[in-house]
Enzyme design. Structure first.
Site, PDB file in Angstrom:
ATOM      1  N   GLY A 187       0.702  -1.372   0.010  1.00 52.10           N
ATOM      2  CA  GLY A 187       0.014   0.059   0.545  1.00 52.10           C
ATOM      3  C   GLY A 187       1.012   1.602  -0.062  1.00 52.10           C
ATOM      4  N   HIS A 188       1.554   1.102   0.472  1.00 53.82           N
ATOM      5  CA  HIS A 188       2.795   2.253   0.549  1.00 53.82           C
ATOM      6  C   HIS A 188       3.640   2.665   0.074  1.00 53.82           C
ATOM      7  CE1 HIS A 188       2.922   0.864   5.253  1.00 53.82           C
ATOM      8  NE2 HIS A 188       2.276   2.204   5.250  1.00 53.82           N
ATOM      9  N   LYS A 227      -7.340   3.983   2.182  1.00 52.64           N
ATOM     10  CA  LYS A 227      -7.095   3.213   2.968  1.00 52.64           C
ATOM     11  C   LYS A 227      -8.044   3.710   3.828  1.00 52.64           C
ATOM     12  CE  LYS A 227      -6.541  -0.202   5.901  1.00 52.64           C
ATOM     13  NZ  LYS A 227      -5.932   0.431   7.292  1.00 52.64           N
TER      14      LYS A 227
HETATM   15  P1  AMP Z   1       0.172   4.544   7.916  1.00 50.06           P
HETATM   16  O1  AMP Z   1       2.107   4.246   7.879  1.00 50.06           O
HETATM   17  O2  AMP Z   1      -0.666   3.917   8.458  1.00 50.06           O
HETATM   18  O3  AMP Z   1       0.510   6.074   8.628  1.00 50.06           O
HETATM   19  O4  AMP Z   1       0.755   4.770   6.410  1.00 50.06           O
HETATM   20  C1  AMP Z   1       0.687   5.557   5.804  1.00 50.06           C
HETATM   21  C2  AMP Z   1      -0.322   6.049   4.224  1.00 50.06           C
HETATM   22  O5  AMP Z   1      -0.767   4.905   3.283  1.00 50.06           O
HETATM   23  C3  AMP Z   1      -0.976   7.195   4.482  1.00 50.06           C
HETATM   24  O6  AMP Z   1      -1.692   7.369   3.936  1.00 50.06           O
HETATM   25  C4  AMP Z   1      -2.207   5.636   4.507  1.00 50.06           C
HETATM   26  O7  AMP Z   1      -3.234   5.703   3.683  1.00 50.06           O
HETATM   27  C5  AMP Z   1      -1.602   4.268   2.355  1.00 50.06           C
HETATM   28  N1  AMP Z   1      -2.112   2.972   3.289  1.00 50.06           N
HETATM   29  C6  AMP Z   1      -1.669   2.630   3.927  1.00 50.06           C
HETATM   30  N2  AMP Z   1      -1.925   1.222   3.838  1.00 50.06           N
HETATM   31  C7  AMP Z   1      -2.542   1.297   2.546  1.00 50.06           C
HETATM   32  C8  AMP Z   1      -2.978   0.315   1.335  1.00 50.06           C
HETATM   33  N3  AMP Z   1      -3.995  -0.834   1.681  1.00 50.06           N
HETATM   34  N4  AMP Z   1      -3.359   0.924   0.331  1.00 50.06           N
HETATM   35  C9  AMP Z   1      -2.799   1.995   0.414  1.00 50.06           C
HETATM   36  N5  AMP Z   1      -2.783   3.042   0.996  1.00 50.06           N
HETATM   37  C10 AMP Z   1      -1.932   2.747   2.065  1.00 50.06           C
END
Ligand code: AMP
Length: 281
Positions: free
Chosen positions: A36-37, A149
């Site tokens: 996702g990242h 997400k």
């Molecule tokens: P986090 O590390 O969880 O704070 O996420 C960092 C970024 O990655 C945020 O903008 C999230 O929305 C995005 N993100 C996390 N999981 C996904 C996913 N499965 N698909 C797309 N973007 C994601």
């Protein structure tokens, strides 16, 4: 690739790019990077001369009983992934550099922060809005890339940038899922084998909602009740909320029309997972 810790050092390193008009793309993360990242990083890489990824587990967005301590921090693996994706700068600030002892200025996006995840996680979006404001001030990117997400987070940051005249374009990228439908999340690492299977109820409930909408269902209450029925078959699953709201205002809708966000948060064992879809009618 350069890894930089002090905010001012990163600010200065980017100054030249900023002055020469090179576009800067920015992907904020809390690390434990997954596909996702990576999708955000690749989009940023395609569209900008310089890209910055931040890795910072932000204490201000965790509640006192939440998983701040045990949040995964596989830094070396994350750095290797960033290098592979040709990231220019990885920003790794220390907590002290971000939150001085007498820190007292917070950004709060009213209304949008008090619904959906904001109910079970009071203060969470204040923490998110504050850290993103700080990162935007330090990096001053042209574009920030966020994931669908975390739909509420993305909507809040978009609104904040508009309300505070922050000159950044907010791009929201689709949710990346595993082949069976589970949305990728750093918190999936907490799930054991059985929980991992049970966690599929989130995406299954959303697929059911989509099916119902596509076959003409207009009543959010009925759709939510069918989703609840499906989820309640899993003993291990406890619903935090299921909501069908206007995709911009996050206000509940009486009837499915226009762009609606169908969002849910469910605890699988001790792990709280979220997922959502947008339906357009
Ligand atoms: P986090 O590390 O969880 O704070 O996420 C960092 C970024 O990655 C945020 O903008 C999230 O929305 C995005 N993100 C996390 N999981 C996904 C996913 N499965 N698909 C797309 N973007 C994601």
């Amino acid at each position: 690739m350069k890894t930089i810790k002090p905010p001012l050092v990163l600010y200065n390193a980017l100054k030249k790019s900023r002055l020469s008009g090179s576009s800067i793309g920015f992907v904020p993360t809390m690390g434990a990077l997954h596909a996702g990242h990576i999708s955000l990083i690749r989009q940023a890489r395609q569209e900008n001369a310089i890209i910055v990824v931040s890795i910072f587990v932000n204490p201000a967005q965790f509640g006192p009983k939440e998983d701040l301590k045990k949040y995964p921090r596989p830094l070396n693996k994350d750095l290797a992934l960033c290098r592979k994706e040709r990231v220019d700068f990885v920003f790794l600030p220390s907590i002290k550099d971000i939150y001085s002892e007498d820190f007292s200025t917070y950004v709060s996006v009213e209304k949008l922060s008090g619904v959906l995840c904001g109910i079970a996680r009071p203060g969470h979006f204040r923490g998110v809005a504050t850290i993103v404001t700080k990162l935007l001030n330090i990096i001053q990117p042209d574009v920030i890339y966020l994931g669908q997400k975390d739909a509420q987070q993305a909507i809040i940051i978009k609104k904040m940038a508009r309300d505070l005249n922050i000159p950044v374009k907010v791009k929201i990228m689709p949710t990346v899922r595993q082949s069976d439908g589970l949305a990728l999340s750093s918190r999936n690492a907490y799930l054991d084998k059985k929980e991992r299977l049970d966690a599929l109820v989130l995406s299954k409930a959303l697929s059911l909602a989509k099916l119902l909408v596509n076959s003409g269902a207009k009543s959010p209450l009925r759709i939510i009740s069918r989703m609840k029925q499906l989820i309640s078959r899993k003993k291990n699953a406890r619903i935090d909320y299921i909501a069908i709201v206007d995709a911009a205002s996050l206000k509940p809708v009486r009837k499915i029309s226009g762009e609606c966000l169908i969002a849910l948060a469910v605890r699988i064992g001790r792990t709280r997972l979220i997922d959502n879809i947008i339906v357009r009618v």
